[in-house]
Design a protein around this motif. Structure first.
Motif, PDB file in Angstrom:
ATOM      1  N   PRO A  34     -21.014 -27.832 -13.855  1.00  0.00           N
ATOM      2  CA  PRO A  34     -21.146 -26.464 -13.330  1.00  0.00           C
ATOM      3  C   PRO A  34     -20.372 -25.442 -14.158  1.00  0.00           C
ATOM      4  CG  PRO A  34     -20.826 -28.000 -11.529  1.00  0.00           C
ATOM      5  CD  PRO A  34     -20.599 -28.779 -12.795  1.00  0.00           C
ATOM      6  N   GLU A  35     -19.165 -25.797 -14.580  1.00  0.00           N
ATOM      7  CA  GLU A  35     -18.363 -24.877 -15.388  1.00  0.00           C
ATOM      8  C   GLU A  35     -19.027 -24.622 -16.737  1.00  0.00           C
ATOM      9  OE1 GLU A  35     -13.772 -24.365 -17.048  1.00  0.00           O
ATOM     10  OE2 GLU A  35     -14.386 -26.217 -16.055  1.00  0.00           O
ATOM     11  N   ILE A  36     -19.552 -25.681 -17.363  1.00  0.00           N
ATOM     12  CA  ILE A  36     -20.228 -25.533 -18.650  1.00  0.00           C
ATOM     13  C   ILE A  36     -21.429 -24.605 -18.521  1.00  0.00           C
ATOM     14  CG2 ILE A  36     -21.590 -26.753 -20.401  1.00  0.00           C
ATOM     15  CD1 ILE A  36     -19.772 -29.186 -19.945  1.00  0.00           C
ATOM     16  N   LEU A  37     -22.225 -24.812 -17.470  1.00  0.00           N
ATOM     17  CA  LEU A  37     -23.423 -24.004 -17.285  1.00  0.00           C
ATOM     18  C   LEU A  37     -23.081 -22.547 -17.001  1.00  0.00           C
ATOM     19  CD1 LEU A  37     -25.672 -26.446 -15.208  1.00  0.00           C
ATOM     20  CD2 LEU A  37     -25.801 -25.917 -17.646  1.00  0.00           C
ATOM     21  N   HIS A  38     -22.076 -22.309 -16.163  1.00  0.00           N
ATOM     22  CA  HIS A  38     -21.691 -20.940 -15.853  1.00  0.00           C
ATOM     23  C   HIS A  38     -21.226 -20.215 -17.107  1.00  0.00           C
ATOM     24  CE1 HIS A  38     -20.903 -21.680 -11.274  1.00  0.00           C
ATOM     25  NE2 HIS A  38     -22.174 -21.722 -11.603  1.00  0.00           N
ATOM     26  N   GLU A  39     -20.467 -20.885 -17.947  1.00  0.00           N
ATOM     27  CA  GLU A  39     -19.952 -20.265 -19.162  1.00  0.00           C
ATOM     28  C   GLU A  39     -21.083 -19.852 -20.103  1.00  0.00           C
ATOM     29  OE1 GLU A  39     -17.246 -23.006 -20.920  1.00  0.00           O
ATOM     30  OE2 GLU A  39     -15.579 -22.432 -19.609  1.00  0.00           O
ATOM     31  N   GLN A  40     -22.198 -20.564 -20.056  1.00  0.00           N
ATOM     32  CA  GLN A  40     -23.312 -20.262 -20.952  1.00  0.00           C
ATOM     33  C   GLN A  40     -24.412 -19.446 -20.290  1.00  0.00           C
ATOM     34  OE1 GLN A  40     -24.581 -23.735 -23.274  1.00  0.00           O
ATOM     35  NE2 GLN A  40     -22.562 -24.642 -22.981  1.00  0.00           N
ATOM     36  N   GLY A  41     -24.122 -18.964 -19.076  1.00  0.00           N
ATOM     37  CA  GLY A  41     -25.055 -18.067 -18.419  1.00  0.00           C
ATOM     38  C   GLY A  41     -26.207 -18.738 -17.712  1.00  0.00           C
ATOM     39  N   PHE A  42     -26.081 -20.029 -17.402  1.00  0.00           N
ATOM     40  CA  PHE A  42     -27.135 -20.736 -16.681  1.00  0.00           C
ATOM     41  C   PHE A  42     -26.776 -20.838 -15.194  1.00  0.00           C
ATOM     42  CE2 PHE A  42     -27.699 -22.246 -21.000  1.00  0.00           C
ATOM     43  CZ  PHE A  42     -29.071 -22.322 -21.139  1.00  0.00           C
ATOM     44  N   ARG A  43     -27.793 -20.920 -14.370  1.00  0.00           N
ATOM     45  CA  ARG A  43     -27.593 -21.164 -12.940  1.00  0.00           C
ATOM     46  C   ARG A  43     -27.586 -22.671 -12.717  1.00  0.00           C
ATOM     47  NH1 ARG A  43     -31.870 -19.336 -11.562  1.00  0.00           N
ATOM     48  NH2 ARG A  43     -33.042 -21.131 -10.792  1.00  0.00           N
ATOM     49  N   ASP A  44     -26.491 -23.186 -12.157  1.00  0.00           N
ATOM     50  CA  ASP A  44     -26.378 -24.630 -11.981  1.00  0.00           C
ATOM     51  C   ASP A  44     -26.959 -25.066 -10.640  1.00  0.00           C
ATOM     52  OD1 ASP A  44     -23.832 -25.583 -10.019  1.00  0.00           O
ATOM     53  OD2 ASP A  44     -23.820 -23.499 -10.657  1.00  0.00           O
ATOM     54  N   GLY A  45     -27.340 -26.323 -10.569  1.00  0.00           N
ATOM     55  CA  GLY A  45     -27.829 -26.913  -9.336  1.00  0.00           C
ATOM     56  C   GLY A  45     -27.543 -28.401  -9.326  1.00  0.00           C
ATOM     57  N   THR A  46     -27.286 -28.939  -8.143  1.00  0.00           N
ATOM     58  CA  THR A  46     -26.974 -30.364  -8.013  1.00  0.00           C
ATOM     59  C   THR A  46     -27.708 -30.942  -6.814  1.00  0.00           C
ATOM     60  OG1 THR A  46     -24.756 -30.069  -8.957  1.00  0.00           O
ATOM     61  CG2 THR A  46     -25.142 -32.080  -7.696  1.00  0.00           C
ATOM     62  N   THR A  47     -28.365 -32.066  -7.038  1.00  0.00           N
ATOM     63  CA  THR A  47     -28.977 -32.822  -5.953  1.00  0.00           C
ATOM     64  C   THR A  47     -28.256 -34.153  -5.835  1.00  0.00           C
ATOM     65  OG1 THR A  47     -31.160 -31.840  -6.365  1.00  0.00           O
ATOM     66  CG2 THR A  47     -31.091 -33.888  -5.082  1.00  0.00           C
ATOM     67  N   VAL A  48     -27.601 -34.385  -4.703  1.00  0.00           N
ATOM     68  CA  VAL A  48     -26.908 -35.654  -4.477  1.00  0.00           C
ATOM     69  C   VAL A  48     -27.937 -36.665  -3.983  1.00  0.00           C
ATOM     70  CG1 VAL A  48     -25.077 -36.837  -3.227  1.00  0.00           C
ATOM     71  CG2 VAL A  48     -24.750 -34.454  -3.940  1.00  0.00           C
ATOM     72  N   ILE A  49     -28.197 -37.676  -4.785  1.00  0.00           N
ATOM     73  CA  ILE A  49     -29.204 -38.682  -4.440  1.00  0.00           C
ATOM     74  C   ILE A  49     -28.607 -39.750  -3.535  1.00  0.00           C
ATOM     75  CG2 ILE A  49     -30.781 -40.424  -5.383  1.00  0.00           C
ATOM     76  CD1 ILE A  49     -30.865 -38.693  -7.943  1.00  0.00           C
ATOM     77  N   SER A  50     -27.406 -40.190  -3.849  1.00  0.00           N
ATOM     78  CA  SER A  50     -26.725 -41.180  -3.011  1.00  0.00           C
ATOM     79  C   SER A  50     -25.219 -41.041  -3.198  1.00  0.00           C
ATOM     80  CB  SER A  50     -27.171 -42.609  -3.366  1.00  0.00           C
ATOM     81  OG  SER A  50     -26.833 -42.919  -4.704  1.00  0.00           O
ATOM     82  N   ALA A  51     -24.476 -41.435  -2.185  1.00  0.00           N
ATOM     83  CA  ALA A  51     -23.012 -41.372  -2.239  1.00  0.00           C
ATOM     84  C   ALA A  51     -22.443 -42.352  -1.224  1.00  0.00           C
ATOM     85  CB  ALA A  51     -22.523 -39.955  -1.929  1.00  0.00           C
ATOM     86  N   GLY A  52     -21.428 -43.104  -1.618  1.00  0.00           N
ATOM     87  CA  GLY A  52     -20.815 -44.057  -0.703  1.00  0.00           C
ATOM     88  C   GLY A  52     -19.891 -45.017  -1.416  1.00  0.00           C
ATOM     89  N   LEU A  53     -19.354 -45.961  -0.670  1.00  0.00           N
ATOM     90  CA  LEU A  53     -18.509 -47.010  -1.232  1.00  0.00           C
ATOM     91  C   LEU A  53     -19.379 -48.226  -1.539  1.00  0.00           C
ATOM     92  CD1 LEU A  53     -15.408 -46.737   1.132  1.00  0.00           C
ATOM     93  CD2 LEU A  53     -15.408 -46.305  -1.335  1.00  0.00           C
ATOM     94  N   VAL A  54     -19.237 -48.757  -2.759  1.00  0.00           N
ATOM     95  CA  VAL A  54     -20.029 -49.919  -3.172  1.00  0.00           C
ATOM     96  C   VAL A  54     -19.094 -50.929  -3.831  1.00  0.00           C
ATOM     97  CG1 VAL A  54     -22.080 -48.493  -3.535  1.00  0.00           C
ATOM     98  CG2 VAL A  54     -20.558 -49.000  -5.462  1.00  0.00           C
ATOM     99  N   PRO A  55     -19.481 -52.218  -3.881  1.00  0.00           N
ATOM    100  CA  PRO A  55     -18.667 -53.213  -4.591  1.00  0.00           C
ATOM    101  C   PRO A  55     -18.595 -52.875  -6.080  1.00  0.00           C
ATOM    102  CG  PRO A  55     -20.262 -54.263  -3.135  1.00  0.00           C
ATOM    103  CD  PRO A  55     -20.640 -52.823  -3.192  1.00  0.00           C
ATOM    104  N   ALA A  56     -17.432 -53.060  -6.668  1.00  0.00           N
ATOM    105  CA  ALA A  56     -17.248 -52.764  -8.084  1.00  0.00           C
ATOM    106  C   ALA A  56     -17.778 -53.911  -8.932  1.00  0.00           C
ATOM    107  CB  ALA A  56     -15.773 -52.523  -8.384  1.00  0.00           C
ATOM    108  N   THR A  57     -18.650 -53.581  -9.895  1.00  0.00           N
ATOM    109  CA  THR A  57     -19.088 -54.602 -10.835  1.00  0.00           C
ATOM    110  C   THR A  57     -17.948 -54.917 -11.799  1.00  0.00           C
ATOM    111  OG1 THR A  57     -19.903 -52.988 -12.445  1.00  0.00           O
ATOM    112  CG2 THR A  57     -21.434 -53.691 -10.704  1.00  0.00           C
ATOM    113  N   ALA A  58     -18.106 -55.945 -12.588  1.00  0.00           N
ATOM    114  CA  ALA A  58     -17.055 -56.330 -13.528  1.00  0.00           C
ATOM    115  C   ALA A  58     -16.772 -55.211 -14.521  1.00  0.00           C
ATOM    116  CB  ALA A  58     -17.461 -57.609 -14.265  1.00  0.00           C
ATOM    117  N   GLY A  59     -17.834 -54.566 -15.023  1.00  0.00           N
ATOM    118  CA  GLY A  59     -17.648 -53.499 -16.001  1.00  0.00           C
ATOM    119  C   GLY A  59     -16.950 -52.289 -15.421  1.00  0.00           C
ATOM    120  N   ILE A  60     -17.336 -51.885 -14.205  1.00  0.00           N
ATOM    121  CA  ILE A  60     -16.707 -50.729 -13.568  1.00  0.00           C
ATOM    122  C   ILE A  60     -15.258 -51.030 -13.219  1.00  0.00           C
ATOM    123  CG2 ILE A  60     -16.768 -49.232 -11.539  1.00  0.00           C
ATOM    124  CD1 ILE A  60     -19.826 -49.662 -11.498  1.00  0.00           C
TER     125      ILE A  60
END
Length: 270
Positions: A114-140
């Motif tokens: 959002p900060e990057i877009l505002h600085e360059q004169g763009f209107r930002d938008g965000t769609t949250v597709i999913s959010a929650g607690l999940v088991p951590a994979t080995a890589g994460i």
């Protein structure tokens, strides 16, 4: 005295806001010139993108005109035009994918989208597709320094710039930041800083070309197999602790990367 101090504070705030808008418009003018475009968006559109008043935008445009960066034309066909917009013709075989709505993604600073877009004169938008607690994979778990049998905060979000898709982001945070799930989850960096006192100060990023799966392409409105920029990032807070691991897919036709390198040798005068 208190009233005078308050008035002075208001004046300073207004001047700081004007300076911020002026700098954003200077960057936007540079981007338009690089793309070979000559006309700036209208005052109303700029005010909406920068989340400020048309009066402030008008004052910033006046400064650009005084500096001969733009010229303003009155009347029905009027507007603000760059005084020196040039289109660079790339050599054969090296034509960029980016079209007229590309975003400059600097790798020299740690900033949220959002900060990057505002600085360059763009209107930002965000769609949250999913959010929650999940088991951590080995890589994460390895990236965040956690046990593999623990949980992490997982966010999957779609980013927009001026209403058009820009990136698909998968972010994983340490479990103690689960309180973030009760927020709007649009500007995570800002929320972490303001509500949790966590500042992402350092980011290690690896960048490569990838192709979209059918499901990823559907979200980004792009055909499956379309090349994208894949950014894998680990973010560290002010204590040097890894708090964020993210994998972002940026549309290659909307994203330009910028990095500034410096030689370790200090130049000397001869």
């Amino acid at each position: 005295m208190a009233g005078a101090w308050s008035a002075g504070g208001g004046y300073r705030s207004a001047m700081l806001l004007l300076e911020h808008v002026h700098e954003a418009l200077v960057r936007l003018a540079g981007e338009l010139a690089d793309r070979g475009e000559s006309r700036l968006p209208t005052e109303r559109v700029l005010a909406e993108r920068l989340e400020t008043s048309r009066t402030t935008v008008r004052k910033a445009l006046e400064r650009l005109e005084e500096d001969h960066v733009i010229r303003r034309v009155r009347g029905r066909a009027g507007g603000s035009y760059l005084t020196a917009a040039t289109r660079q013709t790339p050599p054969d075989g090296a034509r960029p994918l980016c079209h007229g709505h590309s975003i400059l993604r600097s790798l020299n600073t740690v900033k949220g989208i959002p900060e990057i877009l505002h600085e360059q004169g763009f209107r930002d938008g965000t769609t949250v597709i999913s959010a929650g607690l999940v088991p951590a994979t080995a890589g994460i778990a390895s990236a965040l320094g956690l046990a593999e049998d623990g949980e992490v905060v997982a966010l999957k979000r779609l980013r927009h710039a001026d209403g058009e898709t820009l990136s698909l982001e998968r972010m994983y945070l340490r479990p103690e930041l689960a309180g973030l799930l009760g927020t709007e989850m649009k500007s995570v960096y800002r929320t972490l800083r303001v509500r949790f006192g966590v500042q992402i100060c350092v980011a290690d990023e690896a960048i490569e070309i990838a192709t979209l799966s059918p499901s990823e392409g559907a979200l980004l409105d792009q055909p499956a197999g379309t090349p994208v920029l894949k950014l894998e990032r680990t973010g560290y807070d002010q204590r040097g602790r890894a708090v964020e691991y993210s994998v972002d897919l940026f549309r290659a036709d909307r994203t330009r990367l910028h990095v500034r390198s410096q030689s370790p040798v200090t130049p000397r005068r001869l």
